[in-house]
Motif scaffolding. Structure first.
Motif, PDB file in Angstrom:
ATOM      1  N   THR A 177       0.819  -1.207   0.000  1.00  0.00           N
ATOM      2  CA  THR A 177       0.000   0.000   0.000  1.00  0.00           C
ATOM      3  C   THR A 177       0.855   1.260   0.000  1.00  0.00           C
ATOM      4  N   ILE A 178       1.966   1.219   0.723  1.00  0.00           N
ATOM      5  CA  ILE A 178       2.929   2.332   0.723  1.00  0.00           C
ATOM      6  C   ILE A 178       4.143   1.868  -0.076  1.00  0.00           C
ATOM      7  N   PRO A 179       4.256   2.204  -1.352  1.00  0.00           N
ATOM      8  CA  PRO A 179       5.392   1.729  -2.157  1.00  0.00           C
ATOM      9  C   PRO A 179       6.709   2.292  -1.637  1.00  0.00           C
ATOM     10  N   TYR A 180       7.786   1.586  -1.977  1.00  0.00           N
ATOM     11  CA  TYR A 180       9.108   2.036  -1.555  1.00  0.00           C
ATOM     12  C   TYR A 180       9.453   3.385  -2.164  1.00  0.00           C
ATOM     13  N   THR A 181       8.999   3.620  -3.386  1.00  0.00           N
ATOM     14  CA  THR A 181       9.281   4.901  -4.027  1.00  0.00           C
ATOM     15  C   THR A 181       8.631   6.053  -3.272  1.00  0.00           C
TER      16      THR A 181
END
Length: 660
Positions: free
Chosen positions: A41-45
């Motif tokens: 849900t919270i991408p690394y980017t």
């Protein structure tokens, strides 16, 4: 299929309709167990794009509000600057924070080595540019995690508050991502989760440490001068410990200790136990922690890369593959002319299971040995530091060395913890390869033949060579008996040679047999040397080369230069000397002196002030302690004569000597 018993009104069941309600794919089909890429849900980017500016803003706030106005007013004329990541040459009591942040950084670097996208801002990078992005990542991640440790070195309420926010954000995001996507297709489904476990644990430690320090700083508004100087309590305790009167040692009995007591002493040498009045420096704690994390990451990678694949191979064994192995004589069969049955297939699966057991056993032994060697090296570090603190240089180094900083010494000191982590990785790999080969050889040449009674080729070779082995054993025993009863005089020592003519004859006649004994001794020497160097590869305090060429051992050379820098710059007696100078005229110290003067070692002589008669006794006692620490400080000895020859008692330069 027979259609009897079916009426014309009943529908005809076709072959294609049997599995119409069944799930697609076989439960044993490998394609059904394929793990697809998971997008959290919270991408690394997004995570790095948000946290990188926040980390930079926190670092700037600390530099402006803390360093300029509170900590170092005279630094760069009040201009702001970057905070120090850690006081590596001081005992400030915050070793846990440094270990946690370094553990996060090192684990992140271990993860990105196998990642297809080393930089979080660049996805789906090409193979040609991937190595460049990895180099950029080696510079990005230290800068990204720099504020996590800078907030602790600020020693300010603002720093602790910002550290709470930063550590909580990192910890919550990492936990959310791993809960959202616990499995990944890289190497093994749970490899990503297990490889991030040290990062999550270190972030949890930081998330608990910063609030604790913030609460303490809010409760404790005033601090004494002793608390403002980092490690002042430790320096005084160390000085008191070496000045305390020791009880006379009791005479040791001449009786030899028992085997049990010697075994206990040997095992105790591999267990580090704290000693009163001594603390392990921060660099050594960091090196040990990074080595343990490196061992964990390498062992996890080896297990994830081998065990699941070998289990898939064992489950996919068929009778056709068994027949091929029977033809080559790898798998024994009672009737090799016909198709192998279930017994041969079970034997093949047992062989593959034995390989799996050998792999896991060798990895466990390698990890335990590496951990034991690291504990042994920690005990050796303490012994070497205590010897160098009291000036016993020849007890540590095999040739005299000056305990002074140099260019090479500083370079080795900076890279010591990194070298220890790298050597631990390589040492574990070497140990695992050697022990895996040894365990496989023992299993398939000794254990399985004894169990099944087949493939006893090694036993046949040894059985056919029994006259050769018997000759060597008899020759060795005969030489020892002759040397004991014929070629040495009987009686009290010193013993002299006798029957020299018989000695010369036995030497000539047994020369061919001694050549064969020498071949076996040479093979044993090679095996012991290889095993010793493999086991001790992770230890930097032990040179794998002889004394004459130990300078060519990069690990041992780095360790020696590290000791020189550590002892010359962070000697506890020298620091106690500086702390006592700051406190000569009262608990608050002389006017105009700051704790930073402890590091500089200059401007420490206080101005003359009138003292009362009641305090003169304490002043004399303190000055006597200062004189003692100055005279017995090995790190100040190289500079003492040169400084005293050109100065006067009050620290002013003396004029030119008058010629008579």
């Amino acid at each position: 299929m027979s259609t009897q018993g079916l009426t014309s009104d009943e529908p005809t069941i076709l072959y294609d309709d049997w599995y119409i309600n069944e799930p697609i794919g076989d439960k044993d089909d490998p394609a059904a167990h394929v793990i697809l890429d998971c997008d959290p849900t919270i991408p690394y980017t997004l995570y790095h794009a948000c946290m990188a500016p926040v980390s930079l803003a926190i670092l700037l706030v600390l530099s402006l509000l803390v360093k300029r106005k509170k900590l170092y007013k005279g630094c760069w004329d009040g201009a702001p600057g970057l905070l120090s990541p850690a006081r590596f040459l001081e005992e400030d009591g915050s070793k846990g924070v440094a270990v946690a942040v370094f553990g996060i950084l090192f684990s992140s670097l271990c993860v990105l080595v196998l990642d297809n996208d080393p930089l979080p801002f660049i996805s789906k990078s090409s193979t040609q540019n991937r190595e460049y992005w990895k180099i950029m990542a080696l510079l990005y991640y230290p800068a990204f995690y720099y504020p996590l440790i800078a907030c602790a070195t600020a020693r300010h309420q603002t720093g602790y508050f910002l550290g709470c926010l930063l550590s909580w954000c990192h910890c919550v995001v990492h936990l959310w991502q791993k809960v959202d996507c616990p499995q990944s297709p890289k190497i093994y489904r749970y490899y990503s989760l297990l490889s991030y476990l040290p990062i999550i644990l270190c972030l949890v430690v930081l998330s608990l440490w910063y609030p604790t320090q913030l609460v303490k700083s809010l409760r404790q508004k005033e601090r004494t001068a002793d608390e403002q100087v980092p490690g002042s309590d430790y320096y005084k305790d160390y000085l008191k410990n070496i000045l305390v009167k020791r009880a006379p040692e009791r005479s040791i009995s001449q009786a030899q200790p028992s085997i049990l007591s010697r075994l206990q002493a040997y095992l105790r040498s591999y267990i580090y136990t704290p000693q009163e009045g001594f603390r392990i420096p921060l660099k050594l704690v960091l090196s040990l922690a990074m080595a343990l994390i490196a061992v964990y990451q390498v062992a996890l990678l080896l297990l994830a890369a081998f065990i699941p694949n070998i289990q898939i191979v064992r489950a996919g064994m068929t009778k056709e593959v068994t027949a091929l192995l029977v033809e080559f004589g790898i798998v024994p069969s009672e009737n090799p002319e016909r198709m192998p049955g279930d017994k041969e297939l079970a034997t093949l699966k047992h062989y593959i299971w034995s390989l799996e057991v050998c792999f896991v056993s060798s990895l466990v032994i390698s990890c335990l040995l590496t951990f034991g060697m690291l504990m042994k090296s920690l005990v050796k570090h303490r012994t070497n530091l205590r010897r160098l603190y009291r000036g016993a240089v020849r007890d540590v180094f095999y040739r005299p060395r000056k305990l002074q900083p140099s260019q090479q010494a500083l370079v080795c000191w900076m890279g010591f913890a990194a070298f220890q982590a790298a050597f631990a990785c390589l040492g574990l790999l070497l140990q695992h390869v050697v022990f895996f080969i040894c365990t496989v050889g023992f299993t398939f040449l000794v254990a399985i033949p004894l169990q099944s009674g087949s493939n006893v080729h090694l036993f046949k070779i040894v059985e056919n060579m029994w006259p050769f082995w018997l000759t060597l054993v008899v020759a060795v025993i005969a030489q020892n008996l002759l040397a004991r009863y014929c070629f040495l005089e009987r009686g009290p020592p010193p013993k002299e040679l006798t029957n020299r003519r018989a000695l010369y004859m036995a030497t000539f006649l047994l020369f061919p047999i001694n050549v064969l004994v020498g071949v076996l001794a040479g093979a044993w020497r090679a095996a012991v040397s290889a095993l010793y160097n493999t086991v001790h590869f992770c230890r930097l305090d032990v040179s794998l080369l002889s004394h004459g060429v130990e300078a060519f051992d990069p690990g041992y050379r780095t360790y020696c230069y590290y000791l020189k820098t550590e002892v010359s710059q962070s000697h506890p007696v020298m620091k106690a000397f500086c702390v006592l100078l700051l406190q000569l005229h009262g608990p608050q110290g002389p006017a105009g002196l700051q704790p930073r003067d402890v590091e500089e070692g200059v401007k420490l002589m206080p101005p003359k002030q009138p003292a009362s008669k009641a305090s003169r006794g304490k002043q004399h006692h303190a000055r006597w302690g200062l004189a003692y620490t100055l005279l017995n400080n090995p790190s100040l000895r190289p500079y003492r004569k040169g400084v005293l020859s050109g100065t006067t008692a009050n620290g002013m330069q003396a004029g030119p000597a008058k010629t008579p």
